[in-house]
Scaffold this motif. Structure first.
Motif, PDB file in Angstrom:
ATOM      1  N   GLN A 307      35.574  46.742  53.520  1.00  0.00           N
ATOM      2  CA  GLN A 307      35.350  46.503  52.007  1.00  0.00           C
ATOM      3  C   GLN A 307      35.524  47.806  51.237  1.00  0.00           C
ATOM      4  OE1 GLN A 307      33.893  44.074  50.730  1.00  0.00           O
ATOM      5  NE2 GLN A 307      33.444  42.883  52.310  1.00  0.00           N
ATOM      6  N   SER A 310      39.051  47.454  50.368  1.00  0.00           N
ATOM      7  CA  SER A 310      39.269  46.023  49.675  1.00  0.00           C
ATOM      8  C   SER A 310      40.697  45.285  50.471  1.00  0.00           C
ATOM      9  CB  SER A 310      39.553  46.196  48.276  1.00  0.00           C
ATOM     10  OG  SER A 310      38.614  46.943  47.698  1.00  0.00           O
ATOM     11  N   MET A 313      41.380  41.508  49.445  1.00  0.00           N
ATOM     12  CA  MET A 313      40.225  41.414  48.359  1.00  0.00           C
ATOM     13  C   MET A 313      41.170  41.211  46.885  1.00  0.00           C
ATOM     14  SD  MET A 313      37.033  41.411  49.011  1.00  0.00           S
ATOM     15  CE  MET A 313      36.870  42.985  50.082  1.00  0.00           C
ATOM     16  N   ASP A 317      37.139  41.644  42.882  1.00  0.00           N
ATOM     17  CA  ASP A 317      35.972  41.725  43.986  1.00  0.00           C
ATOM     18  C   ASP A 317      35.845  43.029  44.826  1.00  0.00           C
ATOM     19  OD1 ASP A 317      35.348  39.047  43.315  1.00  0.00           O
ATOM     20  OD2 ASP A 317      36.611  38.121  44.888  1.00  0.00           O
ATOM     21  N   ARG A 318      36.649  44.014  44.038  1.00  0.00           N
ATOM     22  CA  ARG A 318      36.639  45.180  44.955  1.00  0.00           C
ATOM     23  C   ARG A 318      35.235  45.848  44.732  1.00  0.00           C
ATOM     24  NH1 ARG A 318      41.447  47.646  46.124  1.00  0.00           N
ATOM     25  NH2 ARG A 318      43.302  46.352  45.926  1.00  0.00           N
ATOM     26  N   ASN A 320      33.027  49.261  43.889  1.00  0.00           N
ATOM     27  CA  ASN A 320      33.658  50.423  43.313  1.00  0.00           C
ATOM     28  C   ASN A 320      32.222  51.416  43.442  1.00  0.00           C
ATOM     29  OD1 ASN A 320      31.966  49.345  41.585  1.00  0.00           O
ATOM     30  ND2 ASN A 320      32.808  50.153  39.513  1.00  0.00           N
ATOM     31  N   LYS A 357      39.980  53.404  43.251  1.00  0.00           N
ATOM     32  CA  LYS A 357      39.354  52.118  43.011  1.00  0.00           C
ATOM     33  C   LYS A 357      37.874  52.359  43.234  1.00  0.00           C
ATOM     34  CE  LYS A 357      42.834  49.705  43.337  1.00  0.00           C
ATOM     35  NZ  LYS A 357      43.714  49.665  41.946  1.00  0.00           N
TER      36      LYS A 357
END
Ligand code: AMP
Length: 608
Positions: A307, A310, A313, A317-318, A320, A357
């Protein structure tokens, strides 16, 4: 008495999700129920503006973000509207079961997914007090929680029915939070698409700009209790910390302002949901502002890494924002070292992705050792924002979002939080530092670096320990100051937590040393993976410094060599004189070691 949610709705005895025709029936019912709860708004959208003066529980904000995604879990996405509507349905059932009573304690035994949020909101919509349980706790601990808080109803996810049934006693009821509720919440997708489970013939016209009606009158929430969180019980049996709706709102808004929470944020949730960190900081903060919370069923290093990076992804939808306890960061570093450390390109990629990100990474709930702070920065480019808080006060001190984050320090008071450090001297108690969001003052006669007990005051501070006046009076004064039991100092513009006064301040040979500081040094030893420093009673020195260490795989740690290594790093009186090596340290879900228990276990002859 056990109720199944769907059976209550359908008035049939017991209905399970697997039966798809029943599901369709429920979906139809849901669509029929919805319009009565949805008042189609006039063209200009009427929304309740966020107000910090008026207490508005989190679900009251949902209509401002109705069509945005609130939760993503392993099953899919749920909009604010979907969560709201399912919660409202469950709230009706809770009210029915509790015969309209309010202020009852309702225990939550739900998985870490949307069903937890639905259950939580439903309790608040029906005016109950949430008592979150942890499915991994031993049964006697859970029994203590439900008995002590006198739980009237348990809301149990389907997978925890058996467990919940072991907590049933005379007069206590159970309501099953069936998957159907969650599935129904998913129907109200971001694009208002009807879920594939709904029949094609059932297009539901969900107009934009709905006003979501549910919950009690606003006045109810102004001064009522919302949540009971049990302390970790390091100083006796766990006590129920009662937080009001107002406490929760102040705690959340204090963080929203300081850490610039906004509706574009996407946070990864991997923490337990019976603790303040997981409930307020990681779940409710995003939900108060219309952000998205991505819930993992539990912490798993590979899942979290994927996750954070990412992998596969889409940009929207990433995640942060990420928040965790120090042990989680330690485990992520371990995994990184195992998998990526020999791959220079991957290392570069990880640092670039994390830096570009992710806007915020936070650590708290236990002291963040310096080696973890440094290493995390090396790997991800992020200087972890360390903050300090506890169940009784929410978050109190925080390093800045912008500005220098000092390793080993926990920053300055958050908005609305007042703190003071009170030292015990021969002349009595003396304030050695006093501060708020704007400034900290050192009173005459005191100096920077003086150590004392940290006290906190403000609207974030809890109301009382549940039905335990004696414990409440011991640490919460009539003047509103709460004695945290943590020793702290103020130096160079920032506060530092020296440790729990009862176990982490070691008095040896007339010196006072901080167990946390020694642990930080020891963790810098190349052969030490984890450690806990404790005090042992000693005839000559008053107390002796003992280290319990977990050596790295294939390594050995010997006292004489460790003492030699320590000489150039710490004061002579702080160097451990006792060493025990173990395979692992017993840490709780938040990464804390119960040192009193540890001493009892490791040095039974020394434990009082
Ligand atoms: P809990 O109520 O379970 O959140 O535990 C609160 C306790 O965790 C505090 O009283 C501190 O002893 C400890 N704690 C929380 N955050 C920090 C931190 N950043 N540094 C050191 N100790 C912390």
């Amino acid at each position: 008495m056990v109720f199944h949610w769907s059976s209550l709705i359908c008035r049939s005895k017991c209905v399970f999700l697997k039966n798809s025709s029943v599901l369709k029936q429920l979906i139809r019912l849901h669509s029929r129920v919805s319009p009565s709860m949805l008042h189609v708004a006039r063209p200009q959208k009427s929304v309740t503006p966020p107000s910090e003066n008026k207490v508005l529980p989190v679900f009251r904000h949902a209509e401002r973000f109705a069509s945005r995604t609130a939760i993503r879990d392993r099953h899919g996405d749920y909009t604010y509207e979907g969560i709201f509507l399912s919660s409202n349905q469950l709230a009706v059932q809770i009210t029915e079961i509790l015969r309209g009573r309010q202020g009852e304690r309702v225990a939550l035994l739900c998985p870490n997914d949307a069903s937890y949020v639905i259950a939580q909101w439903a309790c608040w919509m029906s005016g109950q007090i949430v008592v979150p349980l942890c499915q991994d706790h031993p049964l006697p601990v859970m029994e203590h929680y439900v008995r002590d808080s006198d739980v009237a109803l348990i809301l149990a996810g389907q997978e925890y029915l058996e467990l919940a049934s072991q907590l049933m006693e005379k007069g206590r009821q159970m309501l099953v939070v069936e998957d159907a509720l969650r599935v129904l919440a998913r129907r109200h997708g971001p694009n208002r698409a009807v879920s594939s489970l709904a029949a094609a013939d059932e297009e539901v016209d969900l107009q934009p700009n709905h006003i979501l009606k549910g919950g009690l009158d606003d006045e109810f929430y102004a001064d009522s209790d919302a949540l009971i969180i049990y302390t970790s019980g390091t100083t006796g049996p766990p006590k129920g910390v009662v937080l009001t709706h107002s406490n929760i709102q102040h705690q959340a808004y204090s963080l929203i302002r300081s850490w610039a929470w906004n509706e574009k944020d996407i946070i990864l949730h991997t923490l337990p949901l019976h603790h303040i960190h997981g409930i307020i900081n990681v779940l409710l903060c995003p939900l108060f502002v219309g952000a998205k919370c991505l819930m993992l069923p539990k912490f798993e290093t590979s899942q979290v890494w994927s996750q954070l990076l990412s992998i596969n992804m889409p940009a929207q939808d990433r995640i942060n924002v990420f928040m965790a306890v120090p042990t989680i960061y330690a485990k992520l570093i371990e995994e990184y070292d195992k998998i990526f450390s020999k791959n220079a390109r991957m290392k570069e990629y990880i640092k670039t992705v994390c830096t570009q990100k992710i806007r915020l990474m936070v650590s708290g709930s236990a002291p963040l050792p310096l080696p973890i702070f440094d290493r995390w920065e090396e790997i991800t480019g992020h200087r972890l924002l360390e903050r300090y808080g506890m169940s009784e006060v929410g978050m109190a001190l925080s390093n800045p979002l912008k500005g220098e984050r000092k390793p080993g320090f926990v920053g300055t008071p958050l908005p609305q939080v007042q703190v003071k450090i009170v030292a015990s001297t021969e002349e009595g108690e003396k304030v050695v530092a006093e501060g708020n969001e704007i400034e900290t003052r050192i009173p005459p006669g005191a100096k920077e670096g003086d150590v004392g007990e940290l006290c906190v005051r403000g609207p974030t501070v809890f109301r009382n320990y549940w039905r335990n006046r004696e414990a409440t009076n011991k640490c919460l004064g009539a003047d509103g100051w709460f004695k945290t039991g943590d020793s702290a100092l103020y130096s160079n513009g920032s506060y530092k937590i020296v440790g729990r006064s009862s176990v982490d301040i070691i008095k040896t040979g007339g010196y006072k040393v901080s167990a946390l500081e020694i642990e930080t040094y020891l963790l810098g030893h190349p052969d030490i993976q984890d450690c806990a420093v404790v005090a042992l009673p000693d005839m000559t020195w008053g107390q002796k410094v003992a280290a319990i260490v977990v050596p790295r795989q294939g390594k050995e740690v010997i006292l004489s060599k460790l003492r030699e290594w320590s000489k150039s790093r710490m004061a002579h009186y702080a160097i451990p004189t006792v060493l025990k090596c173990v395979e692992h340290l017993p840490r709780n879900h938040m990464g804390k070691v119960n040192k009193k228990e540890l001493v009892k276990h490791m040095f039974p002859e020394k434990a009082k």
